[in-house]
Design an enzyme around this catalytic site. Structure first.
Site, PDB file in Angstrom:
ATOM      1  N   ARG A 104      -2.776  -1.012   8.191  1.00 56.51           N
ATOM      2  CA  ARG A 104      -2.085  -0.918   7.072  1.00 56.51           C
ATOM      3  C   ARG A 104      -0.351  -1.290   7.561  1.00 56.51           C
ATOM      4  NH1 ARG A 104      -5.996  -1.990   5.276  1.00 56.51           N
ATOM      5  NH2 ARG A 104      -7.125  -1.519   3.546  1.00 56.51           N
ATOM      6  N   LEU A 112      -3.168   7.717   2.186  1.00 54.51           N
ATOM      7  CA  LEU A 112      -3.797   8.396   3.611  1.00 54.51           C
ATOM      8  C   LEU A 112      -2.496   9.360   4.153  1.00 54.51           C
ATOM      9  CD1 LEU A 112      -5.317   8.162   6.092  1.00 54.51           C
ATOM     10  CD2 LEU A 112      -3.976   6.590   6.642  1.00 54.51           C
ATOM     11  N   ASP A 139      10.734   7.505 -18.796  1.00 57.00           N
ATOM     12  CA  ASP A 139       9.298   7.815 -18.396  1.00 57.00           C
ATOM     13  C   ASP A 139       8.624   8.698 -19.521  1.00 57.00           C
ATOM     14  OD1 ASP A 139       8.650   8.247 -15.013  1.00 57.00           O
ATOM     15  OD2 ASP A 139       7.199   9.268 -16.510  1.00 57.00           O
ATOM     16  N   PHE A 168       3.777  -3.309   0.208  1.00 55.78           N
ATOM     17  CA  PHE A 168       2.538  -3.114   1.170  1.00 55.78           C
ATOM     18  C   PHE A 168       2.391  -1.448   1.047  1.00 55.78           C
ATOM     19  CE2 PHE A 168       0.905  -6.919   2.920  1.00 55.78           C
ATOM     20  CZ  PHE A 168       1.616  -7.788   1.941  1.00 55.78           C
ATOM     21  N   ASN A 174      -0.299   2.635 -13.901  1.00 54.01           N
ATOM     22  CA  ASN A 174      -1.382   3.392 -13.159  1.00 54.01           C
ATOM     23  C   ASN A 174      -1.596   2.564 -12.088  1.00 54.01           C
ATOM     24  OD1 ASN A 174      -2.259   3.881 -16.575  1.00 54.01           O
ATOM     25  ND2 ASN A 174      -1.970   5.492 -15.188  1.00 54.01           N
ATOM     26  N   ILE A 191       8.020   6.024  -6.357  1.00 51.21           N
ATOM     27  CA  ILE A 191       8.755   4.857  -5.944  1.00 51.21           C
ATOM     28  C   ILE A 191       9.878   4.920  -7.125  1.00 51.21           C
ATOM     29  CG2 ILE A 191       8.942   2.278  -5.421  1.00 51.21           C
ATOM     30  CD1 ILE A 191       5.940   2.648  -4.899  1.00 51.21           C
ATOM     31  N   TYR A 206      -6.731  -3.374 -10.917  1.00 50.87           N
ATOM     32  CA  TYR A 206      -5.377  -2.805 -10.743  1.00 50.87           C
ATOM     33  C   TYR A 206      -4.586  -4.288 -10.480  1.00 50.87           C
ATOM     34  CZ  TYR A 206      -1.390  -1.157  -8.052  1.00 50.87           C
ATOM     35  OH  TYR A 206      -0.103  -0.937  -7.928  1.00 50.87           O
TER      36      TYR A 206
HETATM   37  N1  UFG Z   1      -7.798   6.187   4.202  1.00 45.95           N
HETATM   38  C1  UFG Z   1      -8.715   6.811   4.709  1.00 45.95           C
HETATM   39  N2  UFG Z   1      -8.935   8.504   4.227  1.00 45.95           N
HETATM   40  C2  UFG Z   1      -8.298   8.914   3.304  1.00 45.95           C
HETATM   41  C3  UFG Z   1      -7.443   7.862   2.538  1.00 45.95           C
HETATM   42  C4  UFG Z   1      -7.176   6.576   2.885  1.00 45.95           C
HETATM   43  O1  UFG Z   1      -9.352   6.507   5.923  1.00 45.95           O
HETATM   44  O2  UFG Z   1      -8.462   9.879   2.681  1.00 45.95           O
HETATM   45  C5  UFG Z   1      -7.656   4.876   4.658  1.00 45.95           C
HETATM   46  C6  UFG Z   1      -7.875   3.639   3.590  1.00 45.95           C
HETATM   47  O3  UFG Z   1      -9.388   3.234   3.664  1.00 45.95           O
HETATM   48  C7  UFG Z   1      -7.016   2.637   4.051  1.00 45.95           C
HETATM   49  C8  UFG Z   1      -5.924   3.409   4.696  1.00 45.95           C
HETATM   50  O4  UFG Z   1      -6.005   4.827   4.815  1.00 45.95           O
HETATM   51  O5  UFG Z   1      -7.654   1.999   5.252  1.00 45.95           O
HETATM   52  C9  UFG Z   1      -4.720   3.542   3.624  1.00 45.95           C
HETATM   53  O6  UFG Z   1      -5.256   3.945   2.401  1.00 45.95           O
HETATM   54  P1  UFG Z   1      -4.157   4.307   1.169  1.00 45.95           P
HETATM   55  O7  UFG Z   1      -5.010   4.947   0.001  1.00 45.95           O
HETATM   56  O8  UFG Z   1      -3.266   5.155   1.481  1.00 45.95           O
HETATM   57  O9  UFG Z   1      -3.548   2.877   0.832  1.00 45.95           O
HETATM   58  P2  UFG Z   1      -4.206   1.612   0.457  1.00 45.95           P
HETATM   59  O10 UFG Z   1      -3.750   0.596   1.611  1.00 45.95           O
HETATM   60  O11 UFG Z   1      -5.787   1.708  -0.029  1.00 45.95           O
HETATM   61  O12 UFG Z   1      -3.295   1.264  -0.887  1.00 45.95           O
HETATM   62  C10 UFG Z   1      -1.926   0.620  -0.976  1.00 45.95           C
HETATM   63  C11 UFG Z   1      -1.335   0.926  -2.162  1.00 45.95           C
HETATM   64  C12 UFG Z   1      -2.117   0.385  -3.530  1.00 45.95           C
HETATM   65  C13 UFG Z   1      -2.374  -1.224  -3.280  1.00 45.95           C
HETATM   66  C14 UFG Z   1      -3.014  -1.376  -2.046  1.00 45.95           C
HETATM   67  C15 UFG Z   1      -3.204  -2.703  -1.880  1.00 45.95           C
HETATM   68  O13 UFG Z   1      -1.487   2.387  -2.195  1.00 45.95           O
HETATM   69  O14 UFG Z   1      -1.327   0.645  -4.696  1.00 45.95           O
HETATM   70  O15 UFG Z   1      -2.309  -0.839  -0.886  1.00 45.95           O
HETATM   71  O16 UFG Z   1      -4.268  -3.096  -0.802  1.00 45.95           O
HETATM   72  F1  UFG Z   1      -3.161  -1.285  -4.238  1.00 45.95           F
END
Ligand code: UFG
Length: 333
Positions: A224, A193, A35, A172, A79, A16, A144
């Protein structure tokens, strides 16, 4: 207060931060990056000068502030893995909370008082309503999210006490890359994802595991709010301009205001790349809420911000431009 000319981007070698640097430069701002390269990449800083250092090196920070006329600090260094934060909370409390205190102390000494803080939807915890605006309760469910909320609270105390003005920006799901794919997302390990589905499309992974197919959502998979990284960068710059015009310190939620399911993301990747992706149902991932969607009305009213690259296809296409051009990422590890 410092009337500097330089925007100091702490953590500017990360995903970012590097896109913010890119956008700042494009709009003619003078930039400087600090950094430690623990997660970031030198090449991601582009033409911005990079000072390699950690936030615990107070003397280095003092020297930086003495040698550069810093106008504001954008702080991205943190992190950000939810799972890791549960397994190793100490790392998160030190790197996200203690280190930020050191940075704020150095800023105080240098009388640099404008601060743009990278926060997260993870500060809200489990949503109690469908669209999350700034008044939504903040009850993070993992270390976190707690570290980011702690800094939000610390800023609320520091603001009036020390004359800091700040914007807290709660992202988000940040995704996408600059047009042309010169810089992009390269995490190790990658957990997000969209880059993972792109890796599956490139054949670097056999499949994509769908974490949960029995959620109470239209297709059973998590929903999401994916927000283009350059829209986030735009909000940071608007936040700075808002503070410089005398705007009061505050927080903004940043998302597109519309949600996409995991299945929809995979469908979009298949459409954009023209490649089939193998999907495997997997158990739910701990700590995943079913739906997380932002209400960005406040950012729109106060900052005049709205997503410009909002549709999922643009987000995935730009992420694909980066990933297909850099299948091994920055290759600097
Ligand atoms: N997902 C899968 N398979 C994967 C990876 C992710 O199904 O291999 C799903 C997750 O379960 C989730 C969606 O895809 O439903 C998005 O997952 P991400 O890991 O890409 O993102 P998150 O929503 O978990 O995380 C984001 C930010 C984080 C923050 C969080 C807040 O990346 O930094 O939102 O809830 F903490």
């Amino acid at each position: 207060m410092s009337d500097g000319d330089t925007i100091l981007v702490v953590g500017g070698a990360g995903y970012i931060g590097s896109h913010c640097l890119h956008e700042l430069r494009r709009r003619g701002f003078k930039t400087l990056c600090y950094d430690n390269l623990s997660e970031g990449h030198r090449a991601a800083c582009g033409e911005t000068p990079l000072i390699v250092g950690s936030l615990n090196e107070e003397e280095k920070l003092d020297r930086l502030f003495a040698e550069h006329q810093v106008r504001a600090v954008f702080h991205f260094a943190a992190n950000c893995y939810v799972g890791e934060s549960v397994e190793n909370p100490e790392k998160y409390y030190f790197n996200n909370v203690a280190s930020t205190l050191v940075l704020l102390r150095a800023m105080r000494r240098a009388e640099v008082k404008r601060f743009i803080f990278s926060s997260t939807a993870a500060t809200f915890g489990n949503p109690v309503r469908e669209r999350i605006d700034e008044s939504h309760p903040q009850e993070p469910i993992n270390p976190y999210g707690r570290t980011k909320l702690m800094i939000e609270q610390i800023l609320r105390d520091y603001g009036p006490a020390y004359g800091f003005s700040y914007c807290i920006l709660r992202y988000f799901n940040a995704a996408g890359a600059v047009e042309g794919g010169a810089i992009g997302e390269d995490h190790d390990p990658e957990t997000h994802l969209i880059p993972l589905v792109l890796k599956a499309a490139m054949g670097q992974r056999p499949d994509i595991k769908i974490f949960g197919t029995d959620y109470d959502t239209p297709d059973g998979t998590c929903v999401r709010d994916y927000i283009h990284i350059l829209d986030l960068a735009d909000a940071h710059i608007r936040g700075l301009e808002y503070l410089e015009k005398g705007g009061a310190s505050t927080a903004f939620n940043l998302g597109n205001g519309s949600g996409y399911s995991v299945q929809q993301v995979i469908d979009t990747v298949e459409k954009v790349t023209g490649k089939a992706v193998v999907r495997s149902a997997a158990p739910r991932r701990a700590g995943d809420p079913a739906v997380l969607v932002a209400d960005y009305k406040k950012a729109s009213e106060v900052l005049g911000w709205k997503p410009r690259f909002g549709d999922l296809e643009t987000i995935v296409r730009t992420a694909w431009e980066w990933a297909s051009g850099h299948p091994e990422g920055y290759q600097d590890r």
